[in-house]
Design a protein around this motif. Sequence first.
Motif, PDB file in Angstrom:
ATOM      1  N   ALA A  40      59.538  -6.390   0.912  1.00 13.88           N
ATOM      2  CA  ALA A  40      59.427  -4.969   1.728  1.00 13.88           C
ATOM      3  C   ALA A  40      60.488  -4.768   2.318  1.00 13.88           C
ATOM      4  O   ALA A  40      61.156  -3.454   2.207  1.00 13.88           O
TER       5      ALA A  40
ATOM      6  N   ILE B 275      63.905   3.187   0.778  1.00 10.29           N
ATOM      7  CA  ILE B 275      63.313   4.623   1.433  1.00 10.29           C
ATOM      8  C   ILE B 275      64.438   4.961   2.511  1.00 10.29           C
ATOM      9  O   ILE B 275      64.612   6.310   2.268  1.00 10.29           O
TER      10      ILE B 275
ATOM     11  N   THR C  52      62.587  -2.385  -0.067  1.00  8.36           N
ATOM     12  CA  THR C  52      61.913  -1.165  -0.239  1.00  8.36           C
ATOM     13  C   THR C  52      62.337  -0.156   1.087  1.00  8.36           C
ATOM     14  O   THR C  52      62.577   0.743   0.937  1.00  8.36           O
ATOM     15  N   LEU C  53      62.282  -0.967   2.213  1.00  7.13           N
ATOM     16  CA  LEU C  53      62.619  -0.206   3.338  1.00  7.13           C
ATOM     17  C   LEU C  53      64.158   0.203   3.274  1.00  7.13           C
ATOM     18  O   LEU C  53      64.504   1.513   3.595  1.00  7.13           O
TER      19      LEU C  53
ATOM     20  N   ALA D 121      48.971 -12.046  -0.143  1.00 10.21           N
ATOM     21  CA  ALA D 121      49.158 -10.877   0.286  1.00 10.21           C
ATOM     22  C   ALA D 121      48.004 -10.032   0.163  1.00 10.21           C
ATOM     23  O   ALA D 121      48.285  -8.652   0.203  1.00 10.21           O
ATOM     24  N   HIS D 122      46.892 -10.353  -0.222  1.00  7.97           N
ATOM     25  CA  HIS D 122      45.778  -9.722  -0.271  1.00  7.97           C
ATOM     26  C   HIS D 122      45.840  -8.542  -1.296  1.00  7.97           C
ATOM     27  O   HIS D 122      45.238  -7.480  -1.077  1.00  7.97           O
ATOM     28  N   GLY D 123      46.442  -8.618  -2.375  1.00 13.06           N
ATOM     29  CA  GLY D 123      46.653  -7.754  -3.385  1.00 13.06           C
ATOM     30  C   GLY D 123      46.498  -8.302  -4.708  1.00 13.06           C
ATOM     31  O   GLY D 123      47.035  -9.251  -5.091  1.00 13.06           O
ATOM     32  N   ARG D 124      46.167  -7.302  -5.867  1.00 14.05           N
ATOM     33  CA  ARG D 124      46.088  -7.886  -7.262  1.00 14.05           C
ATOM     34  C   ARG D 124      47.124  -7.383  -7.952  1.00 14.05           C
ATOM     35  O   ARG D 124      47.538  -7.923  -9.198  1.00 14.05           O
ATOM     36  N   ASN D 125      47.572  -6.137  -7.617  1.00 15.29           N
ATOM     37  CA  ASN D 125      48.672  -5.467  -8.253  1.00 15.29           C
ATOM     38  C   ASN D 125      50.155  -6.199  -7.921  1.00 15.29           C
ATOM     39  O   ASN D 125      50.518  -5.735  -6.884  1.00 15.29           O
TER      40      ASN D 125
ATOM     41  N   ASN E 116      53.033  -3.803  -6.854  1.00 17.83           N
ATOM     42  CA  ASN E 116      52.977  -3.031  -5.518  1.00 17.83           C
ATOM     43  C   ASN E 116      53.095  -4.357  -4.567  1.00 17.83           C
ATOM     44  O   ASN E 116      53.704  -3.894  -3.514  1.00 17.83           O
ATOM     45  N   VAL E 117      52.399  -5.349  -4.603  1.00 20.51           N
ATOM     46  CA  VAL E 117      52.666  -6.415  -3.663  1.00 20.51           C
ATOM     47  C   VAL E 117      54.183  -6.705  -3.447  1.00 20.51           C
ATOM     48  O   VAL E 117      54.737  -6.893  -2.334  1.00 20.51           O
TER      49      VAL E 117
ATOM     50  N   ILE F 125      56.514  -4.726  -3.874  1.00 26.31           N
ATOM     51  CA  ILE F 125      57.233  -3.564  -3.266  1.00 26.31           C
ATOM     52  C   ILE F 125      57.080  -3.543  -1.598  1.00 26.31           C
ATOM     53  O   ILE F 125      57.893  -3.288  -0.905  1.00 26.31           O
ATOM     54  N   VAL F 126      55.706  -3.754  -1.326  1.00 18.83           N
ATOM     55  CA  VAL F 126      55.485  -3.433   0.038  1.00 18.83           C
ATOM     56  C   VAL F 126      55.356  -4.789   0.706  1.00 18.83           C
ATOM     57  O   VAL F 126      55.142  -4.773   2.020  1.00 18.83           O
ATOM     58  N   ASP F 127      55.251  -6.083   0.236  1.00 18.84           N
ATOM     59  CA  ASP F 127      55.305  -7.116   1.046  1.00 18.84           C
ATOM     60  C   ASP F 127      56.187  -8.094   0.897  1.00 18.84           C
ATOM     61  O   ASP F 127      57.132  -8.336   1.706  1.00 18.84           O
TER      62      ASP F 127
END
Lengths: 138, 766
Positions: free
Chosen positions: B737, B744, B740-741, B722-726, B729-730, B732-734
């Motif tokens: 997701a 929101i 999260t959708l 997922a190309h993210g270190r946090n 957050n990863v 939540i958004v990946d």
Amino acid sequence: MTSVILATATRYLMPMLLLFSAFLLFRGHNLPGGGFIGGLVAAATFILHSLVFGVGETRKILRVRPVKLMGLGLLIAMASGLVGVFTRAPFLTGKWYELVLGQGDKWHVGTPVFFDVGVYLVVIGATLIIILSLAEED
Amino acid sequence: MIAIVVLSGFGLALVAPAVQRLLPRHAGWLLALLPLGVTVTLARHAMTIADGGVIAQSHAWAPALGVTLSFYLDGLSLLFALLISGIGTLIVIYSGAYLSGHPNLGRFYAYLLAFMASMLGLVLAGNLIAVFIFWELTSLSSYLLIGFEHEREAARKAALQALLVTGIGGLALMAGLVLMALAGNSWELAEMLDRRLNLAGHPFYLAIVILIFAGAFTKSAQTPFHFWLPSAMEGPTPVSAFLHSATMVKGGVYLVLRLTPILGGTAAWQTTLMLVGAVTMILGAWLSLLQTDLKRLLAYSTVNGLGTLMFLTGIGTRTAIIGAVVFLVAHALYKASLFLNAGVVDHETGTRDVRRLGGLYRHLPLIGSAAVLAGLSMAGLAPFWGFIGKELIYEATWQSVGQTSGLLTTAAVAANALLIAATGVLVIKPFFGPVRTVPDGHHPVGPALWLGPLLPAVLGLLCGLLPGWPAQVFITPAVAAVLAQPQDIHLALWHGFTPMLGLTGLTLLLAFGVYRRHAGIRDGSARFALGACGPAAGYEISLNGMMKLAKWQTRFLQSGYLHNYILTLIIATIALVGYTLLRGAPFQLTLPAMDVKLYEGVLAALMLSAAVVTVRAQSRLSAIVAMGVVGYGLALLFIDFGAPDLAMTQFIIETMTVILFVFVIYRLPAYKIISTPRQFARNGVVAVAAGVLMTTLVLVALGVREGSLLSEFFEANSFIKAHGRNIVNVIIVDFRAMDTLGEITVLTLAGAGVYTLLKLRPKEDR
């Protein structure tokens, strides 16, 4: 609430706080932060402004109505999910692309970033709707 | 190919309003190119189908659930699809002229095209789930079309009525289709038809038949559900012509014909269809004779037509099925023509009341000729296509086995005689009777207006004169699909002096007698109106009952006191979570190592005492401040345990809460303790129980954590995949997701709700 100090401080703080919220949003993927926190900071910035200068002024500098901000955010989040669908992967699959910026610089860009931008806008919109509407009640 | 045929209608519906805005004068003609294209595309396959071919296509839709978007084109679905797209073409052209200048015409095109696409989907779908979804889509789009003039209460009411009646039927249908899939062990209609599956012996059989009938009878307006169809005449005339004559109401007939090979052959299927069809057929013809409004007259005659189709399917012999298919085409042609005709008459004279119409032929010769041609086909006179249909109906009843033959023939003759008399009321009086009304001449009748009424009427005549070709290309394959065996059908106008010809003569004599007296019959029967005990009244009563139930339930659940809501929420959580915890697998409480640092202890003590202060506070301000201490303390704990994301969110939320409070504090009533000591005690017990439950949950979770694969997966893949270190957050958004959708979306709805409550109230309420 016509404190000169507060008013002056707010004027100088506003750009920095908004910049900070964008900073939080974009660093979120690798370091603490993200759309949710960034959105709350941005919303808090506008609320601070409304406390000092009144809701009318805040709506003026916002230009867009928070309802639209919220809808736009949801739309962006959904659209970022569709990128996956168009590449024959399930809805909301994260897709990453490398943009070569010349001189060996590369920019990593992916759909989750746009998803986070969507979250950011929804949070700003929803928070502002609730608090500004309550503040305007008379 | 078929997927494009079906889905292109939805696509064009999206842009139709824009087309209307850009080319307001020619949008109708332009948009009609799509249904025309669909007709041509389908017609090009007619020869393949006539040679016994079948076109089946399948696209993955929700493969995990075994749902495919598959299409199945055989003789029966081709015939229906051609009627839908062919008549659809005329309707779109006609709408452009009929509603020209209407501010919402663009939207009307969109609804109309979406409806056409849903209808094509319904008759072409090869998967049971797809059948159901397209079925529901036709109900939804017809709701929008009937209620198109939504400023009128009558239109809104009629739209809701149609939606509720067909919607309830649709739910029954869904259950029926699911049972069918379980019984047949497949979701694919095509596969079941290919396997020559018949479910008659299955234990689910009766339930399937009842549920599918509930769907088909509501959609196709069979007695006692027929009442929604005349009400639906509140929609604009093109809608009535398209939905309530040629297409949507035939959805139920299509379904019954389609499923006859799978479910037919039993008394439950055939006799029910025959009885319900016969009653509907006679009732429809009788009620149509009593109407004075052109459109209502046509609506009831459609009820008669639908009844006839069910009746013939119920008889189920080869002749009867041929009769049903021939009559289906005849009915679609003359009824579309007559509905569009009624629209032009209304457009030109401003009335649809037969008592006020007369002598229009001289002013509207083209429309009048169309009415005569269509009317003669409806009356079943030679040399029209309708004549062949009616002869076949008589032949089917005459030849049916057993003692019921006489009864069936009598029913058919009676219904036809009444219908012919009604046709007389519809055609003779308005066009040839004494002159009553003269068109005001403001609306010239252009080709867009006369093409719709004239073309199907002329087709009815041509098919009657040359029955060989349509019989071979369209009728034979459709009948073969229903009977599930190859057919060789020849139709002719003249069969010699048969009993059927005698019956036709008798019918005409009867019809003439009834027509002579129709005004007297109409006024005389007004005294016997069902009124308070008819099916329409039954609908009203159940609708009102539902409203009362909803009101009572709302009053019961919504006390209006915040503390009651919170109490309910917490108790429900305790009960559900506690129950699951106790009933589930045995669990272990893991006590963590107690190496509490001094500042952590101080923090916890501070939060505890702040909680006590909150409860005992004498003013609202101190309660809020004390709550803030709890919140900030929690945020500090988050930092201490290495969760900066949570801490940041917590800090901001706490701040926001204070701001929110500042805004509303002026408007809140004085801070008072309104709970009695007993309520205090109760709240205390609930609060302690909630705390105990949460603590237990956390301790249980600590024990489970060792075996959890999720957090390991997230840790391992966060950066690689997922190309993210946090990780937070990863997630939540990946990884999560979709959640999260959902969140929101809920947030958006909450925002919209607050906005509606605070901003969109009428001024005087503020």
